[in-house]
Scaffold this motif. Structure first.
Motif, PDB file in Angstrom:
ATOM      1  N   LYS A 179       0.954  -1.212  -0.022  1.00 54.88           N
ATOM      2  CA  LYS A 179      -0.126  -0.073   0.064  1.00 54.88           C
ATOM      3  C   LYS A 179       0.833   1.315  -0.042  1.00 54.88           C
ATOM      4  CE  LYS A 179      -2.453  -0.611   3.654  1.00 54.88           C
ATOM      5  NZ  LYS A 179      -2.024  -1.994   4.178  1.00 54.88           N
ATOM      6  N   LEU A 180       0.390   2.292  -0.722  1.00 54.40           N
ATOM      7  CA  LEU A 180       1.201   3.492  -0.548  1.00 54.40           C
ATOM      8  C   LEU A 180       0.160   4.563   0.361  1.00 54.40           C
ATOM      9  CD1 LEU A 180       3.265   5.665  -1.732  1.00 54.40           C
ATOM     10  CD2 LEU A 180       1.722   6.243  -3.534  1.00 54.40           C
ATOM     11  N   ASP A 181       0.631   4.717   1.655  1.00 54.45           N
ATOM     12  CA  ASP A 181      -0.118   5.311   2.522  1.00 54.45           C
ATOM     13  C   ASP A 181       0.959   6.161   3.457  1.00 54.45           C
ATOM     14  OD1 ASP A 181       1.036   3.435   4.065  1.00 54.45           O
ATOM     15  OD2 ASP A 181      -0.924   2.617   4.615  1.00 54.45           O
ATOM     16  N   TRP A 182       0.336   6.838   4.437  1.00 48.20           N
ATOM     17  CA  TRP A 182       1.130   7.875   5.134  1.00 48.20           C
ATOM     18  C   TRP A 182       2.224   7.058   5.930  1.00 48.20           C
ATOM     19  CZ3 TRP A 182       1.101   7.154  10.422  1.00 48.20           C
ATOM     20  CH2 TRP A 182      -0.057   6.363  10.911  1.00 48.20           C
ATOM     21  N   LYS A 183       2.110   5.953   6.152  1.00 46.90           N
ATOM     22  CA  LYS A 183       3.097   5.108   7.055  1.00 46.90           C
ATOM     23  C   LYS A 183       4.216   5.003   6.275  1.00 46.90           C
ATOM     24  CE  LYS A 183      -0.009   2.128   8.135  1.00 46.90           C
ATOM     25  NZ  LYS A 183      -0.761   0.799   8.510  1.00 46.90           N
ATOM     26  N   LEU A 184       4.137   4.549   5.004  1.00 43.83           N
ATOM     27  CA  LEU A 184       5.101   4.587   4.170  1.00 43.83           C
ATOM     28  C   LEU A 184       5.841   5.883   3.741  1.00 43.83           C
ATOM     29  CD1 LEU A 184       6.495   2.561   2.372  1.00 43.83           C
ATOM     30  CD2 LEU A 184       5.071   3.330   0.278  1.00 43.83           C
ATOM     31  N   GLY A 185       4.931   6.987   3.722  1.00 43.19           N
ATOM     32  CA  GLY A 185       5.485   8.432   3.550  1.00 43.19           C
ATOM     33  C   GLY A 185       6.448   8.743   4.730  1.00 43.19           C
ATOM     34  N   ILE A 186       5.876   8.590   5.898  1.00 43.23           N
ATOM     35  CA  ILE A 186       6.765   9.011   7.020  1.00 43.23           C
ATOM     36  C   ILE A 186       7.920   8.113   7.165  1.00 43.23           C
ATOM     37  CG2 ILE A 186       6.856   8.918   9.549  1.00 43.23           C
ATOM     38  CD1 ILE A 186       4.048   9.578   9.717  1.00 43.23           C
ATOM     39  N   VAL A 187       7.861   7.004   6.876  1.00 41.15           N
ATOM     40  CA  VAL A 187       9.212   5.960   6.855  1.00 41.15           C
ATOM     41  C   VAL A 187      10.186   6.649   5.773  1.00 41.15           C
ATOM     42  CG1 VAL A 187      10.187   3.782   6.594  1.00 41.15           C
ATOM     43  CG2 VAL A 187       8.163   4.280   7.918  1.00 41.15           C
TER      44      VAL A 187
END
Length: 481
Positions: free
Chosen positions: A443-451
């Motif tokens: 998934k491309l979501d905020w968790k991936l974004g922050i990491v």
């Protein structure tokens, strides 16, 4: 219409994002500098290759720098306007007419600023600002844009295994090639030719993407976990629903390329486009619009707008002219940034890794974030990684022209020992991105974004420490004129 409004509203956020990144990195470099007192070898300053600035160093330190910063901001604004109003629409038409060539054009187009900085680096400034910008913007593209897409996307998007795997593999190979080439600080014509060859192979793979992906998926689906329950059938149906002419990145069932849909925020192509002189609704937009009127007028007079019916056939001219303007703005941008860097005594490579990388990747970021906001995560990722493969070619082209035609006897000198280290970090960041996506459940979501964001800042810290000679044995210093 609310979708359209939302589309437009992310630009201030994006500017904030870039400024935040820059502040973080410059803070790091300042901290590092105070910690560093060792003896250093010296390299000539870059700005000696550019025309003279319009202030003396003292005047700049006394506040003349503000004008330079305003110019830098204005140039970023200009690049964003050209991309939005002329460049991307022309790529649009090209990718509608020419299928896979369109995919290549799109990557080529959104990386035009990097290509220009590479040429400037090889032919004009003779330094390695081209290399560090491209390598820096490559990491920025991978981690920074991925962070931006994750954080600014309104919904989580699903990612498929094959496009990401294909692009990461191609990218890994091209980075490895670049590391091999610049490790001895000299670039010969056959080195550059190898880079061009890698890119050629990548394009051929894109052309036969459908057959190759079907073959790979049939062989791997038992053991490849990302194709596990449910998503395997999804991929099969996806493969068959794709148009045969395209690599599947840029078209969906409606037959228009995703980019046109994402850029206009509509799912149908408007018959007549509204004028570039239309006043925007929100206040901040109005201020920016008034500030950018000179640019808008200049571009309106020099570039045919291929979104209008009258100029529809002139899309190649639009493409070339907007590439020329992007190059001009990028030149001024690079010049201003080197002057600022020199005044504040920031090493070139650091400038290249932060401000210039984010600056030259604006078209990429805008395109990717807009697509991600529509939930088309695959397309956003292919643009991110695909344009990186093109950036690596960016290095090959000026090197090849210089060594094969201009100066046949001498190789191009690349004077940065830090680059091998940085390029190795690049390989790590590719592996990291793939693993992170996998752990996050595709998934491309905020968790991936922050990491991704945290990793980008970490990467910037490491490379700055390395360039300043705090880690490793590579102290560098600018010689005073």
């Amino acid at each position: 219409n609310s979708a359209k409004k939302e589309e437009k509203d992310f630009i201030p956020y994006f500017l904030g994002f870039v400024i935040f990144l820059y502040c973080t990195v410059s803070l790091l470099s300042v901290t590092a500098k105070t910690a560093q007192e060792n003896e250093t070898e010296c390299i000539p300053p870059q700005s000696s290759e550019f025309p003279e600035g319009f202030f003396t160093v003292q005047e700049r330190k006394d506040g003349g720098l503000i004008i330079y910063f305003m110019l830098i901001f204005y140039m970023l604004l200009a690049v964003a306007i050209v991309c939005d109003d002329y460049f991307l629409p022309s790529l649009e038409v090209i990718s509608e007419r020419k299928g896979v060539a369109g995919a290549t054009f799109m990557a080529a187009g959104s990386s035009a600023p990097e290509l220009v900085t590479a040429f400037l680096g090889v032919f004009v400034t003779k330094g390695d600002i081209g290399v560090s910008t491209i390598v820096g913007s490559a990491v920025y593209n991978l981690l920074g844009i991925c962070g931006a897409c994750g954080l600014l996307a309104s919904m989580a998007g699903r990612l498929t295994c094959w496009p990401l795997f294909r692009d990461c593999l191609a990218y890994g190979i091209s980075v490895a090639a670049v590391i091999g080439i610049i490790s001895d600080n000299k670039v010969y014509w056959y080195d550059a030719a190898c880079l061009l060859l890698v890119y050629g192979v990548y394009i051929v793979v894109l052309c036969f993407d459908l057959r190759i992906s079907e073959f790979v998926l049939r062989k791997l689906s038992p053991c490849c976990t990302c194709l596990g329950s449910g998503s395997g059938e999804k991929i099969e149906t996806q493969l068959h629903s794709r148009s045969r002419t395209d690599s599947g990145i840029f078209h969906d069932e409606s037959g228009y390329s995703h980019l046109s849909l994402s850029l206009h925020g509509l799912n149908e192509i408007p018959e007549e486009h509204k004028s570039v002189f239309a006043v925007p609704e929100s206040d901040l937009k109005r201020i920016l619009w008034v500030l950018s009127l000179p640019i808008i007028t200049l571009l309106f007079l020099t570039i045919p707008d291929c979104r209008r019916r009258f100029w529809k056939q002139w899309f190649m001219i639009t493409f070339l002219m907007s590439a020329v303007w992007i190059s001009a703005f990028t030149y001024v941008l690079v010049w201003m940034v080197t002057v600022v860097g020199e005044t504040l005594a920031i090493p070139d490579t650091i400038m290249g890794l932060t401000l210039l990388a984010a600056g030259t990747s604006i078209p990429d970021t805008v395109a990717s974030v807009m697509v991600a906001r529509e939930g088309k995560a695959d397309m956003a990722m292919s643009n991110i990684v695909g344009s990186n493969v093109f950036d690596m070619l960016c290095l090959g082209l000026p090197w090849f022209i210089k060594t094969a035609f201009v100066d046949t006897n001498n190789p191009v000198e690349v004077n940065s020992t830090g680059l091998v280290f940085i390029s190795s970090t690049l390989l790590l960041s590719i592996v990291f991105l793939f693993v992170a996506v996998h752990i996050n459940g595709w998934k491309l979501d905020w968790k991936l974004g922050i990491v991704s964001l945290i990793c980008y800042i970490l990467f910037a810290t490491l490379s700055i420490l390395y360039e300043l000679g705090i880690i490793g044995n590579n102290p560098l210093r600018l010689c005073s004129d």
